[in-house]
Design a protein around this motif. Sequence first.
Motif, PDB file in Angstrom:
ATOM      1  N   MET A   1     -21.254  49.239  55.527  1.00 53.34           N
ATOM      2  CA  MET A   1     -21.531  50.220  54.494  1.00 53.34           C
ATOM      3  C   MET A   1     -20.481  51.333  54.497  1.00 53.34           C
ATOM      4  N   GLU A   2     -20.187  51.889  55.661  1.00 50.62           N
ATOM      5  CA  GLU A   2     -19.203  52.964  55.748  1.00 50.62           C
ATOM      6  C   GLU A   2     -17.831  52.484  55.288  1.00 50.62           C
ATOM      7  N   HIS A   3     -17.482  51.253  55.645  1.00 50.78           N
ATOM      8  CA  HIS A   3     -16.191  50.677  55.248  1.00 50.78           C
ATOM      9  C   HIS A   3     -16.052  50.684  53.730  1.00 50.78           C
ATOM     10  N   ARG A   4     -17.104  50.350  53.036  1.00 49.22           N
ATOM     11  CA  ARG A   4     -17.058  50.272  51.578  1.00 49.22           C
ATOM     12  C   ARG A   4     -16.902  51.651  50.951  1.00 49.22           C
ATOM     13  N   ILE A   5     -17.528  52.652  51.522  1.00 49.40           N
ATOM     14  CA  ILE A   5     -17.393  54.021  51.022  1.00 49.40           C
ATOM     15  C   ILE A   5     -15.978  54.535  51.282  1.00 49.40           C
ATOM     16  N   VAL A   6     -15.452  54.230  52.460  1.00 46.16           N
ATOM     17  CA  VAL A   6     -14.078  54.626  52.777  1.00 46.16           C
ATOM     18  C   VAL A   6     -13.109  53.977  51.799  1.00 46.16           C
ATOM     19  N   MET A   7     -13.338  52.720  51.469  1.00 38.47           N
ATOM     20  CA  MET A   7     -12.466  52.027  50.511  1.00 38.47           C
ATOM     21  C   MET A   7     -12.500  52.719  49.145  1.00 38.47           C
ATOM     22  N   ALA A   8     -13.686  53.159  48.712  1.00 38.41           N
ATOM     23  CA  ALA A   8     -13.786  53.875  47.433  1.00 38.41           C
ATOM     24  C   ALA A   8     -12.971  55.169  47.501  1.00 38.41           C
ATOM     25  N   GLY A   9     -13.062  55.874  48.607  1.00 36.62           N
ATOM     26  CA  GLY A   9     -12.270  57.090  48.774  1.00 36.62           C
ATOM     27  C   GLY A   9     -10.773  56.813  48.781  1.00 36.62           C
ATOM     28  N   LEU A  10     -10.374  55.732  49.439  1.00 35.98           N
ATOM     29  CA  LEU A  10      -8.956  55.371  49.474  1.00 35.98           C
ATOM     30  C   LEU A  10      -8.429  55.008  48.082  1.00 35.98           C
ATOM     31  N   PHE A  11      -9.235  54.326  47.306  1.00 31.87           N
ATOM     32  CA  PHE A  11      -8.783  53.963  45.964  1.00 31.87           C
ATOM     33  C   PHE A  11      -8.788  55.165  45.030  1.00 31.87           C
ATOM     34  N   ALA A  12      -9.680  56.127  45.269  1.00 36.73           N
ATOM     35  CA  ALA A  12      -9.612  57.383  44.514  1.00 36.73           C
ATOM     36  C   ALA A  12      -8.291  58.077  44.832  1.00 36.73           C
ATOM     37  N   ALA A  13      -7.904  58.060  46.105  1.00 40.19           N
ATOM     38  CA  ALA A  13      -6.620  58.649  46.509  1.00 40.19           C
ATOM     39  C   ALA A  13      -5.453  57.891  45.885  1.00 40.19           C
ATOM     40  N   LEU A  14      -5.578  56.568  45.761  1.00 38.87           N
ATOM     41  CA  LEU A  14      -4.531  55.767  45.125  1.00 38.87           C
ATOM     42  C   LEU A  14      -4.336  56.202  43.672  1.00 38.87           C
ATOM     43  N   ILE A  15      -5.433  56.384  42.941  1.00 39.97           N
ATOM     44  CA  ILE A  15      -5.334  56.831  41.544  1.00 39.97           C
ATOM     45  C   ILE A  15      -4.631  58.180  41.485  1.00 39.97           C
ATOM     46  N   ALA A  16      -5.016  59.095  42.383  1.00 43.83           N
ATOM     47  CA  ALA A  16      -4.378  60.414  42.415  1.00 43.83           C
ATOM     48  C   ALA A  16      -2.889  60.283  42.735  1.00 43.83           C
ATOM     49  N   ALA A  17      -2.544  59.455  43.717  1.00 38.76           N
ATOM     50  CA  ALA A  17      -1.145  59.276  44.103  1.00 38.76           C
ATOM     51  C   ALA A  17      -0.326  58.681  42.962  1.00 38.76           C
ATOM     52  N   LEU A  18      -0.911  57.769  42.202  1.00 38.00           N
ATOM     53  CA  LEU A  18      -0.189  57.175  41.075  1.00 38.00           C
ATOM     54  C   LEU A  18       0.085  58.204  39.980  1.00 38.00           C
ATOM     55  N   GLY A  19      -0.651  59.304  39.996  1.00 32.19           N
ATOM     56  CA  GLY A  19      -0.371  60.395  39.065  1.00 32.19           C
ATOM     57  C   GLY A  19       0.923  61.115  39.394  1.00 32.19           C
ATOM     58  N   LEU A  20       1.422  60.923  40.615  1.00 41.38           N
ATOM     59  CA  LEU A  20       2.673  61.552  41.033  1.00 41.38           C
ATOM     60  C   LEU A  20       3.894  60.785  40.537  1.00 41.38           C
ATOM     61  N   VAL A  21       3.683  59.512  40.176  1.00 36.63           N
ATOM     62  CA  VAL A  21       4.787  58.726  39.623  1.00 36.63           C
ATOM     63  C   VAL A  21       5.177  59.393  38.306  1.00 36.63           C
ATOM     64  N   PRO A  22       6.445  59.683  38.103  1.00 39.16           N
ATOM     65  CA  PRO A  22       6.844  60.402  36.882  1.00 39.16           C
ATOM     66  C   PRO A  22       6.298  59.729  35.620  1.00 39.16           C
ATOM     67  N   SER A  23       5.753  60.549  34.749  1.00 37.05           N
ATOM     68  CA  SER A  23       5.223  60.058  33.484  1.00 37.05           C
ATOM     69  C   SER A  23       5.953  60.764  32.352  1.00 37.05           C
ATOM     70  N   PHE A  24       5.739  60.258  31.150  1.00 39.44           N
ATOM     71  CA  PHE A  24       6.288  60.953  29.989  1.00 39.44           C
ATOM     72  C   PHE A  24       5.262  60.883  28.872  1.00 39.44           C
ATOM     73  N   GLN A  25       5.337  61.870  27.971  1.00 35.83           N
ATOM     74  CA  GLN A  25       4.359  61.986  26.913  1.00 35.83           C
ATOM     75  C   GLN A  25       4.893  61.448  25.596  1.00 35.83           C
ATOM     76  N   LEU A  26       4.001  60.793  24.895  1.00 42.64           N
ATOM     77  CA  LEU A  26       4.329  60.333  23.552  1.00 42.64           C
ATOM     78  C   LEU A  26       3.909  61.405  22.553  1.00 42.64           C
ATOM     79  N   ILE A  27       4.190  61.185  21.312  1.00 49.84           N
ATOM     80  CA  ILE A  27       3.899  62.164  20.271  1.00 49.84           C
ATOM     81  C   ILE A  27       2.399  62.472  20.155  1.00 49.84           C
TER      82      ILE A  27
END
Length: 181
Positions: A1-27
Amino acid sequence: MEHRIVMAGLFAALIAALGLVPSFQLISGVPISAQSLGVMLCGTVLGARRGALAVIIVVVLVTLGLPLLAGGRGGPAVLAGPTVGFFLGWIPAAYVTGLVMERWRPSSVALPAAIASLLGGVVVLYACGIVGMAAVLDRSLPEAAMLSLPFIPGDLVKCVLAGLITRGIATARPQSLLSRA
């Protein structure tokens, strides 16, 4: 059970980290970022409920003010911008992606992961995003859909990447593929 919760936290961190990859805005005001790949991987790797939980963690943290979105955006103002539908659509996108992965079980995982990412991470996400964009920008649904068209090629590439990454995880650490547990 704890492993699964930790995995959810790690993937939340992955989403946040992917926000650091340079992005650009469209119109349209919606940035192209790698974060939707993280949402797809939440579903393909964690499954429906845990994948949605990982995304909910990110949504709550961003809404509380943490600058975890592409370009360092965060706070309640995100809920009033043109990205609100995409942002909140991450939750059902991860859920649907995970649900497809849990239900479709051929021996290989690459194709199901790519198609699950397409259904959840593109079809569901765009449905939510277009509705939000139409409401915020005071456009019709077809007009908002036209504003979203430039994102589709990149998101199709992300679907393929999600399939390949999920296959890599299944090969290297099959016990970590919770969508198949």
